[in-house]
Motif scaffolding. Structure first.
Motif, PDB file in Angstrom:
ATOM      1  N   TRP A  36      -2.564   6.510   1.356  1.00  0.00           N
ATOM      2  CA  TRP A  36      -2.611   5.276   2.137  1.00  0.00           C
ATOM      3  C   TRP A  36      -1.895   4.154   1.386  1.00  0.00           C
ATOM      4  N   GLU A  37      -2.159   4.033   0.074  1.00  0.00           N
ATOM      5  CA  GLU A  37      -1.509   2.991  -0.726  1.00  0.00           C
ATOM      6  C   GLU A  37       0.003   3.163  -0.735  1.00  0.00           C
ATOM      7  N   LYS A  38       0.479   4.389  -0.886  1.00  0.00           N
ATOM      8  CA  LYS A  38       1.928   4.633  -0.878  1.00  0.00           C
ATOM      9  C   LYS A  38       2.529   4.274   0.471  1.00  0.00           C
ATOM     10  N   GLU A  39       1.854   4.660   1.556  1.00  0.00           N
ATOM     11  CA  GLU A  39       2.363   4.394   2.902  1.00  0.00           C
ATOM     12  C   GLU A  39       2.486   2.897   3.173  1.00  0.00           C
ATOM     13  N   HIS A  40       1.571   2.096   2.618  1.00  0.00           N
ATOM     14  CA  HIS A  40       1.536   0.662   2.917  1.00  0.00           C
ATOM     15  C   HIS A  40       1.955  -0.219   1.741  1.00  0.00           C
ATOM     16  N   ALA A  41       2.570   0.369   0.728  1.00  0.00           N
ATOM     17  CA  ALA A  41       2.917  -0.369  -0.494  1.00  0.00           C
ATOM     18  C   ALA A  41       3.755  -1.612  -0.211  1.00  0.00           C
ATOM     19  N   ALA A  42       4.640  -1.554   0.754  1.00  0.00           N
ATOM     20  CA  ALA A  42       5.498  -2.708   1.051  1.00  0.00           C
ATOM     21  C   ALA A  42       4.698  -3.900   1.566  1.00  0.00           C
ATOM     22  N   SER A  43       3.486  -3.684   2.034  1.00  0.00           N
ATOM     23  CA  SER A  43       2.654  -4.770   2.564  1.00  0.00           C
ATOM     24  C   SER A  43       1.803  -5.448   1.497  1.00  0.00           C
ATOM     25  N   PHE A  44       1.718  -4.861   0.302  1.00  0.00           N
ATOM     26  CA  PHE A  44       0.823  -5.394  -0.733  1.00  0.00           C
ATOM     27  C   PHE A  44       1.422  -6.605  -1.429  1.00  0.00           C
ATOM     28  N   VAL A  45       0.650  -7.675  -1.466  1.00  0.00           N
ATOM     29  CA  VAL A  45       0.968  -8.846  -2.274  1.00  0.00           C
ATOM     30  C   VAL A  45       0.232  -8.704  -3.607  1.00  0.00           C
ATOM     31  N   ASP A  46      -0.989  -8.178  -3.537  1.00  0.00           N
ATOM     32  CA  ASP A  46      -1.844  -7.945  -4.704  1.00  0.00           C
ATOM     33  C   ASP A  46      -2.645  -6.687  -4.399  1.00  0.00           C
TER      34      ASP A  46
END
Length: 119
Positions: free
Chosen positions: A40-50
């Protein structure tokens, strides 16, 4: 893009139910859930600010001083999305509650601007 605080919620009784399972069953849930959380983290990594993290016991500071406290927060992440609905969709079927004993993820918009990194 707007920024949103996503708070992982786990009520004490949900954790107690999980901890009441046989150790082998807890280990099986961990073994199934951790790779899915990483995916899940890899799939949405571009959305993470922190990327945030998981949190432990709470101390509350008030006008009465410092004292132990409890709340249902067990972690957080900060994401960017076009709007709150898009931010919420990032967490649909998240392993926090689809595999692990978490109850929900609460999504809240930041209403203040991020600090200026030049200061």
């Amino acid at each position: 893009m707007a920024r949103f605080l996503a708070v992982y919620i786990m009520h004490p009784e949900s954790l107690a139910r999980f901890r009441g399972l046989p150790k082998a069953e807890q280990d099986a849930i961990d073994a199934a859930g951790l790779p899915q959380w990483v995916a899940w983290e890899k799939e949405h990594a571009a959305s993470f600010v922190d990327r945030g993290g998981m949190v432990g016991k709470t101390l509350r500071v008030s006008r009465d001083g410092i004292a132990p406290a409890s709340n249902p927060f067990c972690g957080y992440v900060v994401v960017e999305a076009p709007d709150i609905e898009a931010a919420a969709r990032l967490f649909e079927n998240h392993p926090h509650f689809s595999i692990f004993p978490g109850d929900s993820v609460d999504i809240m918009p930041f209403v203040t601007e991020p600090p200026d990194s030049a200061n």
